[in-house]
Every structure is written in C-alpha cells, then in structure tokens.
Design a protein around this motif. Sequence first.
Motif, PDB file in Angstrom:
ATOM      1  N   ALA A  20       0.841  -1.195   0.000  1.00  0.00           N
ATOM      2  CA  ALA A  20       0.000   0.000   0.000  1.00  0.00           C
ATOM      3  C   ALA A  20       0.875   1.243   0.000  1.00  0.00           C
ATOM      4  CB  ALA A  20      -0.914  -0.002   1.230  1.00  0.00           C
ATOM      5  N   PHE A  21       0.254   2.369  -0.242  1.00  0.00           N
ATOM      6  CA  PHE A  21       0.908   3.667  -0.199  1.00  0.00           C
ATOM      7  C   PHE A  21      -0.066   4.627   0.474  1.00  0.00           C
ATOM      8  CE2 PHE A  21      -1.307   3.054  -4.137  1.00  0.00           C
ATOM      9  CZ  PHE A  21      -2.024   4.223  -4.314  1.00  0.00           C
ATOM     10  N   ALA A  22       0.433   5.786   0.838  1.00  0.00           N
ATOM     11  CA  ALA A  22      -0.399   6.743   1.566  1.00  0.00           C
ATOM     12  C   ALA A  22      -0.945   7.822   0.639  1.00  0.00           C
ATOM     13  CB  ALA A  22       0.405   7.384   2.697  1.00  0.00           C
ATOM     14  N   VAL A  23      -2.231   8.112   0.781  1.00  0.00           N
ATOM     15  CA  VAL A  23      -2.844   9.256   0.116  1.00  0.00           C
ATOM     16  C   VAL A  23      -3.218  10.258   1.205  1.00  0.00           C
ATOM     17  CG1 VAL A  23      -3.668   7.961  -1.894  1.00  0.00           C
ATOM     18  CG2 VAL A  23      -5.142   8.180   0.112  1.00  0.00           C
ATOM     19  N   THR A  24      -3.514  11.474   0.793  1.00  0.00           N
ATOM     20  CA  THR A  24      -3.817  12.527   1.753  1.00  0.00           C
ATOM     21  C   THR A  24      -5.329  12.708   1.908  1.00  0.00           C
ATOM     22  OG1 THR A  24      -3.858  14.263   0.083  1.00  0.00           O
ATOM     23  CG2 THR A  24      -1.711  13.763   1.080  1.00  0.00           C
ATOM     24  N   VAL A  25      -5.698  13.500   2.878  1.00  0.00           N
ATOM     25  CA  VAL A  25      -7.105  13.841   3.083  1.00  0.00           C
ATOM     26  C   VAL A  25      -7.633  14.580   1.854  1.00  0.00           C
ATOM     27  CG1 VAL A  25      -8.703  15.210   4.476  1.00  0.00           C
ATOM     28  CG2 VAL A  25      -6.923  13.855   5.595  1.00  0.00           C
ATOM     29  N   GLU A  26      -6.819  15.437   1.264  1.00  0.00           N
ATOM     30  CA  GLU A  26      -7.251  16.140   0.050  1.00  0.00           C
ATOM     31  C   GLU A  26      -7.488  15.159  -1.097  1.00  0.00           C
ATOM     32  OE1 GLU A  26      -8.750  18.804  -2.449  1.00  0.00           O
ATOM     33  OE2 GLU A  26      -8.436  19.093  -0.307  1.00  0.00           O
ATOM     34  N   ASP A  27      -6.637  14.134  -1.223  1.00  0.00           N
ATOM     35  CA  ASP A  27      -6.858  13.102  -2.234  1.00  0.00           C
ATOM     36  C   ASP A  27      -8.210  12.432  -2.007  1.00  0.00           C
ATOM     37  OD1 ASP A  27      -4.298  13.524  -3.324  1.00  0.00           O
ATOM     38  OD2 ASP A  27      -3.402  11.956  -2.065  1.00  0.00           O
ATOM     39  N   LEU A  28      -8.515  12.172  -0.746  1.00  0.00           N
ATOM     40  CA  LEU A  28      -9.788  11.542  -0.392  1.00  0.00           C
ATOM     41  C   LEU A  28     -10.961  12.451  -0.767  1.00  0.00           C
ATOM     42  CD1 LEU A  28     -10.677   8.895   0.950  1.00  0.00           C
ATOM     43  CD2 LEU A  28     -10.728  10.114   3.110  1.00  0.00           C
ATOM     44  N   ARG A  29     -10.817  13.742  -0.564  1.00  0.00           N
ATOM     45  CA  ARG A  29     -11.874  14.691  -0.940  1.00  0.00           C
ATOM     46  C   ARG A  29     -12.102  14.699  -2.445  1.00  0.00           C
ATOM     47  NH1 ARG A  29      -9.265  18.857   3.005  1.00  0.00           N
ATOM     48  NH2 ARG A  29     -10.391  18.324   4.920  1.00  0.00           N
ATOM     49  N   VAL A  30     -11.012  14.688  -3.197  1.00  0.00           N
ATOM     50  CA  VAL A  30     -11.129  14.658  -4.656  1.00  0.00           C
ATOM     51  C   VAL A  30     -11.796  13.351  -5.090  1.00  0.00           C
ATOM     52  CG1 VAL A  30      -9.836  14.561  -6.834  1.00  0.00           C
ATOM     53  CG2 VAL A  30      -9.188  16.211  -5.053  1.00  0.00           C
ATOM     54  N   LEU A  31     -11.368  12.244  -4.517  1.00  0.00           N
ATOM     55  CA  LEU A  31     -11.967  10.957  -4.854  1.00  0.00           C
ATOM     56  C   LEU A  31     -13.458  10.953  -4.539  1.00  0.00           C
ATOM     57  CD1 LEU A  31     -11.521   8.098  -5.935  1.00  0.00           C
ATOM     58  CD2 LEU A  31     -11.065   7.397  -3.575  1.00  0.00           C
ATOM     59  N   GLU A  32     -13.836  11.568  -3.453  1.00  0.00           N
ATOM     60  CA  GLU A  32     -15.258  11.631  -3.086  1.00  0.00           C
ATOM     61  C   GLU A  32     -16.039  12.425  -4.136  1.00  0.00           C
ATOM     62  OE1 GLU A  32     -19.017  12.495  -1.649  1.00  0.00           O
ATOM     63  OE2 GLU A  32     -17.566  14.116  -1.816  1.00  0.00           O
ATOM     64  N   ARG A  33     -15.490  13.541  -4.577  1.00  0.00           N
ATOM     65  CA  ARG A  33     -16.171  14.338  -5.605  1.00  0.00           C
ATOM     66  C   ARG A  33     -16.303  13.564  -6.912  1.00  0.00           C
ATOM     67  NH1 ARG A  33     -13.070  18.594  -3.231  1.00  0.00           N
ATOM     68  NH2 ARG A  33     -11.485  18.484  -4.876  1.00  0.00           N
ATOM     69  N   VAL A  34     -15.228  12.896  -7.308  1.00  0.00           N
ATOM     70  CA  VAL A  34     -15.230  12.170  -8.573  1.00  0.00           C
ATOM     71  C   VAL A  34     -16.181  10.968  -8.514  1.00  0.00           C
ATOM     72  CG1 VAL A  34     -13.792  10.790 -10.149  1.00  0.00           C
ATOM     73  CG2 VAL A  34     -12.944  12.967  -9.250  1.00  0.00           C
ATOM     74  N   THR A  35     -16.101  10.178  -7.454  1.00  0.00           N
ATOM     75  CA  THR A  35     -16.970   8.996  -7.371  1.00  0.00           C
ATOM     76  C   THR A  35     -18.432   9.390  -7.185  1.00  0.00           C
ATOM     77  OG1 THR A  35     -16.528   8.693  -5.006  1.00  0.00           O
ATOM     78  CG2 THR A  35     -15.154   7.445  -6.548  1.00  0.00           C
ATOM     79  N   SER A  36     -18.691  10.465  -6.464  1.00  0.00           N
ATOM     80  CA  SER A  36     -20.077  10.927  -6.316  1.00  0.00           C
ATOM     81  C   SER A  36     -20.634  11.381  -7.662  1.00  0.00           C
ATOM     82  CB  SER A  36     -20.172  12.072  -5.309  1.00  0.00           C
ATOM     83  OG  SER A  36     -19.919  11.603  -4.020  1.00  0.00           O
ATOM     84  N   HIS A  37     -19.817  12.086  -8.425  1.00  0.00           N
ATOM     85  CA  HIS A  37     -20.250  12.518  -9.759  1.00  0.00           C
ATOM     86  C   HIS A  37     -20.471  11.296 -10.654  1.00  0.00           C
ATOM     87  CE1 HIS A  37     -20.822  14.939 -13.265  1.00  0.00           C
ATOM     88  NE2 HIS A  37     -19.764  14.406 -13.867  1.00  0.00           N
ATOM     89  N   ALA A  38     -19.558  10.344 -10.593  1.00  0.00           N
ATOM     90  CA  ALA A  38     -19.708   9.122 -11.394  1.00  0.00           C
ATOM     91  C   ALA A  38     -20.988   8.391 -11.016  1.00  0.00           C
ATOM     92  CB  ALA A  38     -18.490   8.217 -11.200  1.00  0.00           C
TER      93      ALA A  38
END
Length: 154
Positions: A20-38
């Motif tokens: 595994a590797f580490a992502v940031t809280v901001e990465d998580l926010r972006v992922l939330e926006r993208v997956t919610s839009h998807a």
Amino acid sequence: MFRRRTRVRAEVMSSEPGEAFAVTVEDLRVLERVTSHARTQLLRHVGERDLDVVDQASGYWLMLTLSERAGAARALGRSGIPMLVEEAEAVRAVVLNLESYGGETMALAEGYELLNRIALLSQLPRSATHVGGVLTLPDDTPEVDALKAAAGPS
C-alpha cells in the motif's frame, strides 16, 4: 454501457494486507467528488437502479473503504491514508468510465489529476498491516513527504 471499460471489484481486498501507499485527506476529498459525480452520472444515464451495482461501477465502494481507513489513520495519529496498490486500478477504471459516459469537465480534470498522483504514489508501496481489522501503514509516510517536497512551497 459502463462495463466496456476495466472494472475492479471490491473483492480485490484479501485477508493479507499487501502493498500500500499513503494518500492525503485532500486526495480523499477529490476521490469523493469524482466517485459521487460518477455515481450520479450512472444513475442518470443508465437504467440501473440496483445501488450495489452503481456503487461498484462508480467506485463509490472505494470511497467508503478509504473513509474507514482515514478514521483509523487519524485515531493512530498518522498522516497518510492507506490505499492498496491494486486499488489504484479502481481509480483508473472510475475515471475512464466517467469519461465514457460524459462526466463533467471539472470532475474529469480532477479525476485525471488524482489518477496521475496515485500512479506516482503507487510506485512507492510499503507493507501494510491491519489494526483492529482496518488497513494501516507504518508511522512514517515518506511518499507524502516526497510529494510535498517535489511540489515546492505552497
């Protein structure tokens, strides 16, 4: 419609933690926006009403998984949120699928930027462990520090 592209199933996680590797809280926010839009786009353009199928295809399952890991990382006082190397492929599938069914330009731009970042981070994997049943990384997060240094002063 969305099955033409690569799909990564939630079952990618095994009992062994893996790399595994580490992502940031901001990465998580972006992922939330993208997956919610998807997810929204899928519900709008596809006649699929089975939310499990929509959550799977939109990558929303990954958002739920990473949110749990973010809580564990915070409780343990760690700066990075673990993402399995295999899960980077799920992000790729989400972004490509979103593009194939007409996602908004901003969501696609954020998705591709996140995908590029995750592709770099996934090349710095470390062994993950489970703490209380949740995937965690060791205390140090060199990949987050290395990317911050490469980005320069904010």
